[in-house]
Design an enzyme around this catalytic site. Structure first.
Site, PDB file in Angstrom:
ATOM      1  CG  ASN A 426      -7.118  -2.122   1.956  1.00 16.10           C
ATOM      2  OD1 ASN A 426      -7.423  -2.661   1.040  1.00 16.10           O
ATOM      3  ND2 ASN A 426      -6.168  -1.967   2.840  1.00 16.10           N
ATOM      4  CG  ASP A 488      -6.933  -4.676  -2.711  1.00 17.43           C
ATOM      5  OD1 ASP A 488      -5.935  -4.852  -3.170  1.00 17.43           O
ATOM      6  OD2 ASP A 488      -7.331  -4.824  -1.503  1.00 17.43           O
ATOM      7  CD  GLU A 545      -2.512  -6.998  -3.255  1.00 13.42           C
ATOM      8  OE1 GLU A 545      -2.720  -6.185  -2.288  1.00 13.42           O
ATOM      9  OE2 GLU A 545      -3.498  -7.617  -3.798  1.00 13.42           O
TER      10      GLU A 545
END
Length: 602
Positions: A426, A488, A545
């Site tokens: 990230n 993301d 996710e």
């Protein structure tokens, strides 16, 4: 000397040096007090002694030829350290001072009263000395303390210009501190009082005004507020200009919170309606209750400022200090303050890794590197608690650099052991503003002998949209190196078609908020299915996710999702545990519930 003592001494010296008294010319105002001290004690020597880092310097002296002596073993230095009255009837009988330079010069008696600022910093001592041992009466000690007070009054008088704000004409923060100390001393101990802080505008409003308005706008805002406050409070009470756009006052004795707060609300409502700046500035008010005799001025002022900040989100724009809210904020701020030390330590930060599973084959094909922090006093701190503040601070660049370096080292170790997985890392919005980020990333890969496609950078939509032009330019530069890119937390930000079309991303990760509970929510199912189809049509691989049960995995498989990540497969694990876990075929893991898999892991 402990770190705490070093910090206290550093602040004391800073306070002393800011007064610009050291090495200045003699002053009759100080000399008059020194002569009075020698006369009252009937002693040959008296001095106003200021304690510097390594010396005692005499602003005024009687019976002393030199202007300074070494601080080591000087009684005035002990007064500065303790901020307490010190009396030594006979230096030769005192185990600590019998070998001091004073004793060697024939001095036998010493008495010193501390010179303490309103902020609690001891500058030195008002001292008297004699060549014969002697006792000291209580009346003499009282007189010495009074003389020390006179010295401090002279010091503060010389800085009186620093007590009035030139713009508002109101007493400033230094005067507030002194008057607060007087209130502590003069009012009955335990009396309930209220400190009030008025903040003229929010930080965001001030920032916008600074960019769009002439500097006179802020001056006018302050002077208008000062004029109104003076009129409201009256001539018999004080309003203090404590920061650029903040004013403070103490409510009258006997004012109770339950009656005073509605009064403030009514006055502030009227003031906002009449103010010329009502459309561009939102005043807020913080109230901090305290007890006289038991309160620290700076703490009370900070509490009132905290309440004024909390008031931004209230309907009335007035809030009372909340210890619970303050504790929560302190808990958030402490990690930010300590994170720099964590980056330099060897044992506070580490990476854990959560598997990414290919839904079609059941194979583990990747791992997301996740930062964890074991704080030395707070214990384990979750990334959700510290990362948002780190990403908005100057530590964001260093944090990502640490994560990248650690993840690349681990990827190299895994590859050397024959484990070829893609590593997801990230990065924050701040990293996309670094002009050399792509270059540094490429250099790191070469240093560890890793191919560019061995890692994938995960970027949130909101991070890209903070400064989209710079962000997209950097993303293009990263993509040109061969490093893969993933969007993301997809679905929680902008998620526009133009955004997806422009972003040089290889992967879209659907946020867990859309996945958790998917098995019983038809609307979520429709939304997630659309996300999958849309992303794949634009050429992106899709990762879901937050997968926690077989029912969700089955839906994702039918919807054509490419990968899954979540507690159903594994929680984030230590690097050492990952190879052993990966050797178990994921497809063979009982996945009816997360509990079944956790039992398998243990």
């Amino acid at each position: 000397m402990t770190i705490s003592c070093q910090l206290t001494e550093s602040r004391r010296l800073d306070a002393l040096h800011k007064l610009n008294l050291l090495d200045t010319s003699p002053s009759e105002a100080f000399d008059r007090i020194t002569r009075m001290a020698a006369s009252l004690f009937d002693l040959p020597i008296a001095a106003v002694s200021l304690t510097d880092a390594d010396r005692q310097w005499f602003k005024s002296r009687v019976g002393v030829e030199h202007t300074s002596i070494p601080r080591l073993r000087a009684p005035c230095g002990s007064v500065a350290d303790s901020a307490d009255l010190l009396v030594i009837p006979d230096l030769l009988e005192d185990p600590h001072f019998r070998e001091s330079p004073l004793a060697a010069s024939g001095i036998r008696y010493y008495a010193g009263a501390p010179l303490v600022t309103a902020q609690g910093h001891c500058l030195g001592a008002m001292c008297v000395l004699g060549r014969e041992p002697r006792d000291t009466t209580p009346q003499e000690l009282t007189a010495l303390c009074d003389l020390a007070g006179m010295v401090m009054a002279q010091i503060e008088m010389r800085h009186a210009m620093g007590r009035i704000d030139p713009l508002s004409g109101l007493p400033n923060r230094n005067q507030f501190l002194e008057d607060f100390q007087d209130l502590q001393r003069d009012r009955p101990a335990g009396e309930q009082r209220l400190a009030v802080l008025i903040n003229l505008a929010t930080p965001e409003q001030l920032s916008h005004a600074a960019r769009a308005m002439d500097p006179s706008y802020l001056d006018e805002l302050v002077t208008d507020a000062a004029r109104w406050l003076r009129a409201e409070v009256g001539a018999n009470r004080s309003v203090y200009h404590v920061t650029t756009t903040q004013f403070a006052l103490i409510a009258p004795a006997g004012a109770a919170l339950e009656t005073y707060q509605p009064l403030l609300e009514a006055k502030m409502t009227h003031a906002r309606g009449a103010a010329k700046s009502r459309h561009v500035a939102t005043p807020t008010v913080g109230i901090a209750p305290f007890e006289s005799g038991n309160a620290d001025c700076l703490s009370v002022l900070r509490q009132a400022q905290c309440a004024a900040h909390d008031a931004i989100d209230t309907r009335s724009h007035i809030a009372v200090y909340s210890e619970a809210e303050d504790t929560l904020y302190q808990r958030r701020f402490t990690p930010l303050n300590d994170f720099g030390s964590a980056l330099e330590s060897q044992d506070q930060l580490r990476l854990v890794y959560q598997p990414r599973i290919d839904i079609g084959s059941g194979d583990c094909i990747g791992a997301e590197a996740l930062l964890r922090w074991n704080h030395p006093t707070l214990g384990a701190i979750g990334p959700g608690e510290f990362m948002p503040m780190i990403e908005r601070s100057g530590l964001a660049h260093a944090a990502t650099a640490w994560v990248l370096a650690t993840a690349l080292q681990q990827q190299r170790r895994w590859r050397d052991a024959g484990m070829f997985l893609q590593m997801s890392i990230n990065v924050s919005a701040a990293n996309l503003q670094e002009p050399d980020f792509a270059t540094a990333l490429e250099a790191g890969l070469k240093r560890h002998g890793l191919p560019p496609d061995s890692i994938e950078l995960e970027i949130t939509e909101s991070a890209i949209m903070e400064q989209p032009v710079k962000a997209h330019a950097m993303l293009d530069a990263i993509a040109a190196t061969g490093v893969r890119l993933a969007i993301d937390d997809f679905g929680t930000g902008y998620s526009s078609l133009s955004y997806l079309q422009r972003m040089p991303a290889d992967v879209v990760k659907i946020d867990q908020s859309f996945v958790i509970g998917l098995e019983r929510d038809v609307r979520k199912q429709a939304l997630v299915a659309t996300m999958i189809t849309l992303s794949q049509d634009l050429g992106h691989r899709v990762v879901a996710e937050g997968v926690e049960c077989e029912e969700v995995l089955s839906f994702l498989r039918q919807a054509g999702c490419d990968e899954a990540q979540g507690f159903m497969f594994a929680r984030p694990m230590e690097a050492e545990a990952f190879p052993g876990w990966r050797h178990v075929p994921v497809a063979s893991i009982p996945a009816r519930s997360a509990q079944a898999h956790y039992a398998f892991q243990s």
